[in-house]
Design a protein around this motif. Sequence first.
Motif, PDB file in Angstrom:
ATOM      1  N   GLU A  15       0.797  -1.229   0.000  1.00  0.00           N
ATOM      2  CA  GLU A  15       0.000   0.000   0.000  1.00  0.00           C
ATOM      3  C   GLU A  15       0.832   1.283   0.000  1.00  0.00           C
ATOM      4  O   GLU A  15       0.278   2.375   0.080  1.00  0.00           O
ATOM      5  CB  GLU A  15      -0.937  -0.010   1.213  1.00  0.00           C
ATOM      6  N   LYS A  16       2.152   1.171  -0.098  1.00  0.00           N
ATOM      7  CA  LYS A  16       3.005   2.364  -0.121  1.00  0.00           C
ATOM      8  C   LYS A  16       3.908   2.328  -1.354  1.00  0.00           C
ATOM      9  O   LYS A  16       4.487   1.300  -1.672  1.00  0.00           O
ATOM     10  CB  LYS A  16       3.895   2.434   1.125  1.00  0.00           C
ATOM     11  N   ASP A  17       4.023   3.465  -2.006  1.00  0.00           N
ATOM     12  CA  ASP A  17       4.984   3.591  -3.099  1.00  0.00           C
ATOM     13  C   ASP A  17       6.324   4.057  -2.544  1.00  0.00           C
ATOM     14  O   ASP A  17       6.958   4.991  -3.055  1.00  0.00           O
ATOM     15  CB  ASP A  17       4.472   4.582  -4.147  1.00  0.00           C
ATOM     16  N   ARG A  18       6.720   3.431  -1.488  1.00  0.00           N
ATOM     17  CA  ARG A  18       7.978   3.749  -0.800  1.00  0.00           C
ATOM     18  C   ARG A  18       8.581   2.467  -0.262  1.00  0.00           C
ATOM     19  O   ARG A  18       7.917   1.429  -0.190  1.00  0.00           O
ATOM     20  CB  ARG A  18       7.731   4.720   0.372  1.00  0.00           C
ATOM     21  N   LEU A  19       9.847   2.577   0.158  1.00  0.00           N
ATOM     22  CA  LEU A  19      10.524   1.487   0.845  1.00  0.00           C
ATOM     23  C   LEU A  19      11.180   2.042   2.101  1.00  0.00           C
ATOM     24  O   LEU A  19      11.514   3.234   2.159  1.00  0.00           O
ATOM     25  CB  LEU A  19      11.590   0.855  -0.064  1.00  0.00           C
ATOM     26  N   PRO A  20      11.388   1.201   3.102  1.00  0.00           N
ATOM     27  CA  PRO A  20      11.997   1.696   4.337  1.00  0.00           C
ATOM     28  C   PRO A  20      13.525   1.668   4.288  1.00  0.00           C
ATOM     29  O   PRO A  20      14.134   0.896   3.541  1.00  0.00           O
ATOM     30  CB  PRO A  20      11.491   0.709   5.393  1.00  0.00           C
ATOM     31  N   LEU A  21      14.116   2.519   5.096  1.00  0.00           N
ATOM     32  CA  LEU A  21      15.536   2.448   5.413  1.00  0.00           C
ATOM     33  C   LEU A  21      15.644   1.954   6.851  1.00  0.00           C
ATOM     34  O   LEU A  21      15.081   2.571   7.759  1.00  0.00           O
ATOM     35  CB  LEU A  21      16.198   3.817   5.271  1.00  0.00           C
ATOM     36  N   ILE A  22      16.333   0.845   7.047  1.00  0.00           N
ATOM     37  CA  ILE A  22      16.549   0.299   8.379  1.00  0.00           C
ATOM     38  C   ILE A  22      17.937   0.738   8.853  1.00  0.00           C
ATOM     39  O   ILE A  22      18.934   0.518   8.163  1.00  0.00           O
ATOM     40  CB  ILE A  22      16.452  -1.233   8.381  1.00  0.00           C
ATOM     41  N   THR A  23      17.994   1.359  10.023  1.00  0.00           N
ATOM     42  CA  THR A  23      19.268   1.803  10.591  1.00  0.00           C
ATOM     43  C   THR A  23      19.544   1.025  11.870  1.00  0.00           C
ATOM     44  O   THR A  23      18.672   0.900  12.732  1.00  0.00           O
ATOM     45  CB  THR A  23      19.229   3.311  10.896  1.00  0.00           C
ATOM     46  N   VAL A  24      20.772   0.499  11.973  1.00  0.00           N
ATOM     47  CA  VAL A  24      21.167  -0.336  13.108  1.00  0.00           C
ATOM     48  C   VAL A  24      22.310   0.357  13.844  1.00  0.00           C
ATOM     49  O   VAL A  24      23.400   0.536  13.281  1.00  0.00           O
ATOM     50  CB  VAL A  24      21.618  -1.733  12.635  1.00  0.00           C
ATOM     51  N   ASN A  25      22.063   0.756  15.075  1.00  0.00           N
ATOM     52  CA  ASN A  25      23.094   1.348  15.924  1.00  0.00           C
ATOM     53  C   ASN A  25      23.391   0.392  17.079  1.00  0.00           C
ATOM     54  O   ASN A  25      22.552   0.175  17.953  1.00  0.00           O
ATOM     55  CB  ASN A  25      22.643   2.709  16.468  1.00  0.00           C
ATOM     56  N   ARG A  26      24.597  -0.160  17.070  1.00  0.00           N
ATOM     57  CA  ARG A  26      24.948  -1.163  18.065  1.00  0.00           C
ATOM     58  C   ARG A  26      25.461  -0.518  19.354  1.00  0.00           C
ATOM     59  O   ARG A  26      26.138   0.518  19.323  1.00  0.00           O
ATOM     60  CB  ARG A  26      26.002  -2.104  17.509  1.00  0.00           C
ATOM     61  N   ASN A  27      25.121  -1.140  20.461  1.00  0.00           N
ATOM     62  CA  ASN A  27      25.685  -0.779  21.768  1.00  0.00           C
ATOM     63  C   ASN A  27      26.657  -1.902  22.140  1.00  0.00           C
ATOM     64  O   ASN A  27      26.241  -3.004  22.512  1.00  0.00           O
ATOM     65  CB  ASN A  27      24.578  -0.644  22.817  1.00  0.00           C
ATOM     66  N   TYR A  28      27.944  -1.626  22.021  1.00  0.00           N
ATOM     67  CA  TYR A  28      28.946  -2.679  22.177  1.00  0.00           C
ATOM     68  C   TYR A  28      29.182  -3.045  23.633  1.00  0.00           C
ATOM     69  O   TYR A  28      29.768  -4.089  23.928  1.00  0.00           O
ATOM     70  CB  TYR A  28      30.244  -2.253  21.498  1.00  0.00           C
ATOM     71  N   GLU A  29      28.716  -2.204  24.532  1.00  0.00           N
ATOM     72  CA  GLU A  29      28.863  -2.527  25.956  1.00  0.00           C
ATOM     73  C   GLU A  29      27.794  -3.504  26.412  1.00  0.00           C
ATOM     74  O   GLU A  29      28.033  -4.359  27.266  1.00  0.00           O
ATOM     75  CB  GLU A  29      28.795  -1.244  26.782  1.00  0.00           C
ATOM     76  N   THR A  30      26.599  -3.382  25.853  1.00  0.00           N
ATOM     77  CA  THR A  30      25.485  -4.252  26.267  1.00  0.00           C
ATOM     78  C   THR A  30      25.210  -5.367  25.258  1.00  0.00           C
ATOM     79  O   THR A  30      24.266  -6.140  25.432  1.00  0.00           O
ATOM     80  CB  THR A  30      24.208  -3.427  26.455  1.00  0.00           C
ATOM     81  N   ASN A  31      26.011  -5.423  24.174  1.00  0.00           N
ATOM     82  CA  ASN A  31      25.786  -6.418  23.112  1.00  0.00           C
ATOM     83  C   ASN A  31      24.353  -6.382  22.591  1.00  0.00           C
ATOM     84  O   ASN A  31      23.695  -7.413  22.427  1.00  0.00           O
ATOM     85  CB  ASN A  31      26.125  -7.829  23.604  1.00  0.00           C
ATOM     86  N   SER A  32      23.890  -5.182  22.352  1.00  0.00           N
ATOM     87  CA  SER A  32      22.541  -4.996  21.818  1.00  0.00           C
ATOM     88  C   SER A  32      22.627  -4.066  20.607  1.00  0.00           C
ATOM     89  O   SER A  32      23.687  -3.524  20.285  1.00  0.00           O
ATOM     90  CB  SER A  32      21.615  -4.404  22.881  1.00  0.00           C
ATOM     91  N   ALA A  33      21.485  -3.886  19.940  1.00  0.00           N
ATOM     92  CA  ALA A  33      21.434  -3.002  18.776  1.00  0.00           C
ATOM     93  C   ALA A  33      20.052  -2.372  18.696  1.00  0.00           C
ATOM     94  O   ALA A  33      19.038  -3.078  18.748  1.00  0.00           O
ATOM     95  CB  ALA A  33      21.734  -3.780  17.496  1.00  0.00           C
ATOM     96  N   MET A  34      20.028  -1.047  18.567  1.00  0.00           N
ATOM     97  CA  MET A  34      18.763  -0.335  18.384  1.00  0.00           C
ATOM     98  C   MET A  34      18.494  -0.216  16.882  1.00  0.00           C
ATOM     99  O   MET A  34      19.297   0.351  16.138  1.00  0.00           O
ATOM    100  CB  MET A  34      18.829   1.051  19.023  1.00  0.00           C
ATOM    101  N   VAL A  35      17.375  -0.778  16.474  1.00  0.00           N
ATOM    102  CA  VAL A  35      16.995  -0.776  15.062  1.00  0.00           C
ATOM    103  C   VAL A  35      15.853   0.209  14.873  1.00  0.00           C
ATOM    104  O   VAL A  35      14.844   0.150  15.589  1.00  0.00           O
ATOM    105  CB  VAL A  35      16.555  -2.182  14.607  1.00  0.00           C
ATOM    106  N   THR A  36      16.000   1.113  13.912  1.00  0.00           N
ATOM    107  CA  THR A  36      14.946   2.090  13.618  1.00  0.00           C
ATOM    108  C   THR A  36      14.605   2.020  12.138  1.00  0.00           C
ATOM    109  O   THR A  36      15.395   1.560  11.310  1.00  0.00           O
ATOM    110  CB  THR A  36      15.391   3.518  13.973  1.00  0.00           C
TER     111      THR A  36
END
Length: 940
Positions: A497-518
């Motif tokens: 339903e969208k004439d668009r595509l998403p950009l996924i951005t991954v910012n890793r937190n190397y101290e907690t071994n996690s990654a915030m995905v937006t």
Amino acid sequence: MKTLVCVLACLCVSSYSLPPDKMHAFHIIKTRSIDLNNAHGLAMESRLEKTLEPTAYRLELEPYLEDGVFKGHVSINVTWLENTDEISVHCAHEIEITESEVKAFMPSNSKELLKIPIKKMSTDPKKPIVTLRLERTVPKSSVGFLNFSFKGNMQTSSTEAFFKTSYVTDQETERIVAATQFRPNNARRMFPCFDEPAYKTPFELSVVRPRSMVALSNTPVARTEDINGEPNAVWDHFERTPPMSTFTLGLVIADLKQLGESTHYKDDNGNNIELRVWGRPEYLQALEGMNEKVAQVFAEVANFWQVPLPLTKLDIVALPNYQGVKPADNWGLIVFKESEASSRGLLQLAAELSHAWLGALASPAWWSDAHVNKALVGYLAAEIAFKINNGSEMEGKWPMTVLYSLYYEFSKRYPHSRITGMKQETACTKIELLFRMFNYTLGGDTFRKGLRMFIESRKFKTFTGDDIWNALNTAAVADGKIPSDLDVKTVAKSWIEKDRLPLITVNRNYETNSAMVTQKVYLRERPHDVPDAAKMLWWAPLVVARSDRLDFTNTTPVAWMRNHRELNLINMPDKDHFIIVNPEEIAPFPVNYDQDNWNLISSYLQSEKRTKIPELTRAKLLHDAWNLAYAGQLSFATAFNMTLFLKHERHHLVWDPVFTMIDHVGRHICSSIHDKFHTYVRILLSPLYEELTKDVGEDEESWRKNLRSLCKTFLCRAGYEPCVREAREQFAAWRAAPGPDDGNPISNQYICPVFEWGSEQEWDFGLQRVINFPPSRKQSERTYLLKTLAGCPIDEYKIEKLLNITVLEGNGNFTETDLFLIFSMLTGSSQGYTTLFHFLNNNWDTLKEKFASKTNIWDNLITSATSEFKTQAGLELVSNLYVAHQGEFGSAEHIIEKSMRNIREEAKWSAENLPVIEKWLDNYINNADVKDDQYIKKLQ
């Protein structure tokens, strides 16, 4: 300080815009389906009232091939669904109904067949609908017959509906061919019928044919009957068909011969079918191998669906002089152009055979569902072609060929705003990629299970897209392949339903071994002020590959973006290991990372272990990096660092996005650093090119030829001395020819390098060839020469000379169409549009008067001369012109105002990125371990 001055004062150059024969050659989605081109109009078509429905057709057809006319009779079994005294059927205006009759068994007296008098028969002047008004109302649940006798003319200007064409044999004998192409709604152009996909009924067809010809239809011939008093013609009566839509009815009458013996295909799923290939006798040799190819592809398609076709035979016909946009995929009878049938490719054949299940056995409920039908068929065809020949037909580039086009189109401010056909194609392509995404994320077994459930439930029926998504979801839930709070339909809708595509951005937190995905809308074209962009969210699968346990076979998402803007991933690897999200382009979106993760990936790619990352993923990382930099989302230093591994890379898939990068980024390179960019390109490409020119064989792979050609094109534009020397040597032979206007004796590939790097005398020679071009030669050759004269030079004096001759002097050898072409080509380089701008500025009064009554040329001139600048200096030039001549632009007032708005955005980009690019190029050149001594100095 030097860099800052460059940004503020320099003009952009586009020395890497492609030569005219290469322009726009990358990743164009080509029109492939007449269904999609007409889908919008068909979706709006008036449908028949659901007062009665057909249950069977008995069709008799008598074509007179020499005269191109036909007559016939059709008896349609019908059931009344409502009480009505009106009956409407589809019938094209060019079909003349000579007799009509209505008979019915009433529910009150089901044993007596009553003839219902027709009060009036009328034709809608705007719609292909004939209405019979009856003298009495026929009650609901009645059954009966509609009988029509009709006549019409066969189509001769196109190969659609019921058409006639001809060809000349090797013995100079003319042969007539008659055939049908009813997709999407052309059955009504041959006989009165209920011409909608949902009306699936059996057909019994009888046709008169010349005794010397062959007649083929959806089913085998049941019997052939002589005609009293007619020794040269016979009746062919075909077996009754399974229930099917009118658009799948097919007929061919031609002088055909079967290629070899039939192939009998039988399997454990219930298929029991004879496969036959036909062509004109003198063309059969070109079809050698077609029987084996059809059998191989059919077996793969049948095994995928595992639902039997209710057909006893399938004919593949190579039809001479068939001009359809796509093959006529009648059920059990597929008609190809001869050139398509004899090609070695498998993709189109796989698509047409897939249509036997998805399209004929189960059909779209309406033309608005044509996209999902074509998308699934396209995906399955690609998968089957890859399985059989490892993707050699597409050089292994699928899905890159369609995916990259989608990225570019949907990242524009106004996607496909001017091209409706492209909008239809991109919508279909996006759905095709969604099927690929679900095949990965649900797993191949579950994906096939869901589609088999779908086809089994919809055979002899119609379907909507929801039917497919729901079947996939049912299979995914049963196999535990999808989270409980997710469903396939919801996921699919968020993309469709969208004439668009998403950009996924991954910012890793190397101290907690996690990654915030937006996630956010992916935009390349500036400015990024797209309405409702902040509201757009997708249900996106997050498949993660990680270097501490590198495994590209596990494509199960670690999580889904459930229509949320952000999501935190836990249990990520430590700071010494990279992650790659969305490897293998599993879903259609680019991915950005924090700087440290990009650095980890870049370092790994430069190591000997880089081939542990599959080539499609290596290409994705490279493509994502430079596109994100181009869009302003990533430092160009990082993007260029991602190209460092290419000195060891030799796989053509990985190199594929590099040339588009050189072209796109080259359009923004500042004039004071474009020599450095030339050097970068030569250092990057020359080792690869030199390898590709060794041991060139006649039977080498097409990908190798294409890669060598691209390398040469871009090296020539970068002033690679061996290339320019070869081009000038070849060009000298043309200059020395006794009759240079008789034809171009050299390959087109040599012309652009000479006009760019060669002398004024060489360029003048080309100009004279255009001026003296004989009218007896192909005008396309003149057009190409004019394109290169305008688009290739980087010398202002050459461009000025061309403009003076064609515009100011009004040389009679150049038309207004030529002016449009010249203006367009000059927008491809900084030297071109800058020289055009100064030409406009210096000759304002003369040009304004000259084009006072030709607003189309004036508007095009203003657009070409003002819209392409990319820097602050360019903005000042255009702004000064606007102020100096305010109120004088006339119809082009809005054009220059729009140009200034766009240049402001581009100037910001240049100020931010050009210093970074120059600094990186300086460092790269200073540290390069490849000697660059192949640069051709500019000739005076």
